[in-house]
Each structure stands twice: as C-alpha cells, then as structure tokens.
Write a protein that holds these residues in place. Structure first.
Motif, PDB file in Angstrom:
ATOM      1  N   UNK A 143      37.831 -15.259  -0.286  1.00 50.82           N
ATOM      2  CA  UNK A 143      37.181 -16.546  -0.024  1.00 50.82           C
ATOM      3  C   UNK A 143      38.218 -17.551   0.460  1.00 50.82           C
ATOM      4  N   UNK A 144      39.345 -17.606  -0.278  1.00 49.77           N
ATOM      5  CA  UNK A 144      40.428 -18.501   0.109  1.00 49.77           C
ATOM      6  C   UNK A 144      41.743 -17.738   0.065  1.00 49.77           C
ATOM      7  N   UNK A 145      42.687 -18.192   0.866  1.00 52.20           N
ATOM      8  CA  UNK A 145      43.986 -17.515   0.931  1.00 52.20           C
ATOM      9  C   UNK A 145      45.088 -18.453   0.460  1.00 52.20           C
ATOM     10  N   UNK A 146      46.048 -17.875  -0.254  1.00 56.62           N
ATOM     11  CA  UNK A 146      47.197 -18.648  -0.722  1.00 56.62           C
ATOM     12  C   UNK A 146      48.428 -18.254   0.092  1.00 56.62           C
ATOM     13  N   UNK A 147      49.029 -19.223   0.755  1.00 56.84           N
ATOM     14  CA  UNK A 147      50.176 -18.902   1.614  1.00 56.84           C
ATOM     15  C   UNK A 147      51.468 -18.805   0.792  1.00 56.84           C
ATOM     16  N   UNK A 148      52.382 -17.952   1.248  1.00 59.99           N
ATOM     17  CA  UNK A 148      53.612 -17.694   0.475  1.00 59.99           C
ATOM     18  C   UNK A 148      54.660 -18.796   0.644  1.00 59.99           C
ATOM     19  N   UNK A 149      55.533 -18.903  -0.354  1.00 56.93           N
ATOM     20  CA  UNK A 149      56.697 -19.796  -0.241  1.00 56.93           C
ATOM     21  C   UNK A 149      57.736 -19.084   0.626  1.00 56.93           C
ATOM     22  N   UNK A 150      58.231 -19.751   1.673  1.00 56.21           N
ATOM     23  CA  UNK A 150      59.269 -19.091   2.477  1.00 56.21           C
ATOM     24  C   UNK A 150      60.593 -19.024   1.711  1.00 56.21           C
ATOM     25  N   UNK A 151      61.173 -17.841   1.676  1.00 57.02           N
ATOM     26  CA  UNK A 151      62.512 -17.655   1.081  1.00 57.02           C
ATOM     27  C   UNK A 151      63.442 -17.577   2.272  1.00 57.02           C
ATOM     28  N   UNK A 152      64.241 -18.626   2.465  1.00 56.71           N
ATOM     29  CA  UNK A 152      64.997 -18.699   3.717  1.00 56.71           C
ATOM     30  C   UNK A 152      66.478 -18.411   3.480  1.00 56.71           C
TER      31      UNK A 152
END
Ligand code: PGA
Ligand code: ZN
Length: 425
Positions: A143-152
């Motif tokens: 239904x909804x998507x959770x975007x990831x935290x970028x590990x840079x």
C-alpha cells in the motif's frame, strides 16, 4: 510479487559492456511478445567474499587482462536462451530455478553467476514493464513504501583506494532526515564540507576519489578519517542525532588467516580488535559496523553483537554473501543483527528475495547494497524500496554509477508523493 497478464519471452540477448572500473561485465536485454524490453547490467565486487557465487571471467590474458566475460555472454545467448524462450516472463522463480538447475553447481560456476543474474534481473524488469507498473511494485506490492536511508561512503580505504587506510569504508548515515531527498541533501552537504576539511588538512591530493566516489586521502588511521568526517558533519551544520556514522572494516582483507588482524600498522588478536571497535564506538557516533571480523569468524561476530549490538548494528556482508544457509546459521548463532544484500553474491533475483525474507523474519536489519564495480543499472533502488530495506549503500554522492541509484530513488520518492514513507530507525 505481483503477477498479472502473462507475456512470453520472445528474445534474449547478452553483450559485453564495461563497469565503472573499466572491466567487462554482462548486459542482458530480454524481449517479450507484448513488446517490453527489460535491460540489466551486472555489477562486480573487489573485496569479494570467498563464499560468493562465481563471477565467470574468460581468463584469456590477451584481452582485457583476462577479465573478459564473453563466456558468460555466450552462456546466456547459447545455453540459457533456448531453455527459457516462450516462457511467461512473470514466472520469476520458475525461470530462476531453470537456470540454477541448468548450471547444476552450488556456486553457479558452470554458467557463471554473472550470466544467470543478468537474465534474472532483465526478466524482472521486462515483467514489470509488461504489467505497466514500476519495478519496485512488481517486486513487492505494498500500500505504501518506505524509502531507505542512504549510507554514503565518503572516505574510501582498503581495496577500494590506493591509500594506507585498513578500514575499507567510512559512511555517513543521515538518520535524522525527514525524507529520502533531505537525507541525500544532508549527506551531500557533508560530502562537500569534507572536501574542504581534507584539503585544508592534507593538501589538494587528499580529495581524489576512490572506487565508490568517496575521497581517498593519504591518511593512515581510522581515527584520522573519523575526525575529518565529524568535523565535516559539524561544519555542514549537523549534529549526532541527524547524521550518524558507519564503518565497513571488510576485515577479511587485513586478516592473516592465522588469528591476527593488521589494522593501521598494528597487529591485533580478535579480542584486541573487539576492544578497539568498542573504544571507537564509544568515542564516535557509530551506528553501523560491517564485517568487523573475518568472513568465517561467526563466533567473533556473535561476541561483538552481544557486547555492543544494542547500540550498533553489526552487519554481515562477506560473512553471509546473501546466502540463505549462511544467514540461517547467523540467525541461530546471533552472529549479527543486520545483513548486507548484494544480488550478485548469490546470483538470482528470487534467491535474493528469499534471503531478504528470512533475514527479516529473524529480525535482522536489511541493507541493500551496490558493489565497488558498478554500472548505470538502478535495479537496487527498486529492490531497496520494494523490501523496505533500512538503508541503501550506494557510495558517495559522486560518480555517475553511484548517483544513478540515488537519483532513481529521488524519482521513486517523487512518484510516490505524499505516500512516501521514510526511515523508522
Ligand atoms: P565490494 O565492496 O563490492 O568490493 O565487495 C563492497 C563492500 O564490501 O560492501
Ligand atoms: Zn562490505
């Protein structure tokens, strides 16, 4: 996975292209009867785990120094193609299984994991196109998507740079941001601030970049790198609650195989190395620590996880190589509390999804990752979104093959609009 209207595979074509290090790699185009063409390009590691699936290289020193992949390309065009032509492209598991069985080895050494994975990724892409839905939705309908935290990865060492840093990656993790785009901005601002810090302290050569786009300064200790990064974080106007740090020790690359780790000019036993990590984690805002010990040292991993695992996410990369059996062992032995996921370590989309699923069931944090040898392919941006991985590791915000993944996530965020969720870390 969503599977709707059947659509048959009408053609399959692999060619040899180049990755970001200028090494040959496999590109696959998969055509369907209804007119979709899914394209995939396979990445390649440098600090590869010994338990990874095999990347088939030609070994003919006269061309590309033996790094050619024409055998893998030919395996797609001559061996895999006749087995899968005419099959429904939405049958990912079935087609992956056909390739795995055709290969018949435990590490995909006959056809090459690069041949199988290229087809497997192109298959998912063409199926998503055929169903007229984004790849992330095809991989997992939510239904909804959770975007990831970028590990840079902003400072490169180990096998990814020509400096003397033993630790391979120094990562910034903007966990305090409210959205993916804000997190990317925080991280990028710190990346620019770090350039100034390094230039002032170590001269203009210190801002040359390594394989993953992070700077490769001529410094020799983990603390010097962490000090430069913490200065950059505060110079960019951020605090510890907004940006935390990560290390990928990739420690198999400085393990001597006999119980000693040579790190930053010192030789340490596993016990001493554990104390060293504990000390670092108490002095810097470290949130993640990847591959702190050798790739077979399950019990040392378990020791550090039980000691500092409440505060620090201990990630298994070379330890698990995205392999279900190894991850299962890790969950039983409580070796880590997080797992790095790389498609080409295991060599097919369905096996990757199944490794993610068992990791999640065990309560492990999932981190979808690039390789140090990358391409313009953005499959991992969709995979990270589909499985709601906590982080995505795609290098510094520099070099096109790294920003390709972050930019695709910006597009996904834009497309999801106000429905886009972000980090629950
Ligand atoms: P690799 O490095 O792609 O060279 O294996 C990435 C990592 O160790 O996470
Ligand atoms: Zn790693």
């Amino acid at each position: 996975m969503v599977s709707k209207v059947p659509d048959k595979i009408s053609d399959l074509r692999a060619i040899q292209v180049l990755d970001s290090r200028g090494n040959p790699t496999v590109e696959v185009d998969l055509h369907t009867r209804l007119g979709s063409v899914g394209r995939a390009i396979v990445p390649s590691g440098a600090s590869t785990g010994i338990h990874e699936a095999l990347e088939l290289r030609d070994g003919d020193k006269d061309t590309y120094g033996g790094m050619g992949v024409l055998k893998a390309v030919s395996n797609v065009n001559r061996k895999i193609k006749p087995r899968i032509l005419g099959l429904d492209c939405t049958k990912q598991e079935k087609i992956d299984r056909i390739m795995i069985d055709l290969d018949g080895t435990a590490n995909k050494s006959k056809l090459g994991a690069n041949a199988i994975l290229g087809v497997s990724m192109a298959l998912a892409r063409s199926a998503a196109l055929s169903q007229n839905i984004p790849l992330y939705r095809y991989l997992e309908d939510r239904k909804r998507y959770r975007l990831p935290v970028p590990m840079m990865n902003v400072i490169n060492g180990g096998k990814h740079a020509g400096n003397k840093l033993s630790v391979q990656e120094f990562l910034i993790e903007p966990v305090g941001a409210k959205s993916f785009s804000d997190a990317l901005r925080y991280g990028t601002e710190v990346y620019h601030a770090l350039k100034t810090v390094l230039k002032e302290k170590y001269g203009p050569n210190a801002t040359n970049v390594g394989d993953e786009g992070g700077y490769a300064p001529p410094i020799e200790s983990t603390e010097q790198a962490l000090d430069a990064i913490t200065s950059a974080v505060s110079n960019a106007g951020y605090g510890d609650s907004e940006i935390m740090l990560g290390l990928d020790a990739a420690s198999s690359s400085f393990y001597d195989g006999k119980g000693r780790y040579s790190i930053d000019g010192r030789s340490l036993s596993p016990e001493e190395l554990l104390e060293y990590y504990e000390d670092i984690a108490s002095r810097y805002p470290i949130l993640t620590l990847e591959d702190p010990f050798d790739e077979d040292a399950f019990s040392d991993f378990a020791r550090i996880t039980s000691k500092i695992g409440k505060k620090v996410k201990i990630i298994g990369d070379d330890l698990y190589v995205t392999n279900k059996e190894r991850i299962e062992r890790g969950t039983k032995e409580k070796a880590t509390n997080a797992v790095l996921i790389k498609l080409n370590q295991i060599g097919s989309v369905s096996e990757t999804l199944s490794s993610i699923s068992i990791s999640k069931k065990a309560g492990f944090e999932v981190i979808v990752s690039h390789r140090s040898g990358e391409t313009e392919d953005t499959f991992i941006s969709h995979l990270a979104t589909a499985v709601e991985s906590s982080f995505i590791k795609s290098g510094a915000p520099s070099r096109g093959e790294r920003t390709a993944k972050y930019n695709e996530l910006l597009r996904i965020e834009d497309e999801l609009g106000k429905d886009a969720l972000f980090s629950n870390l």
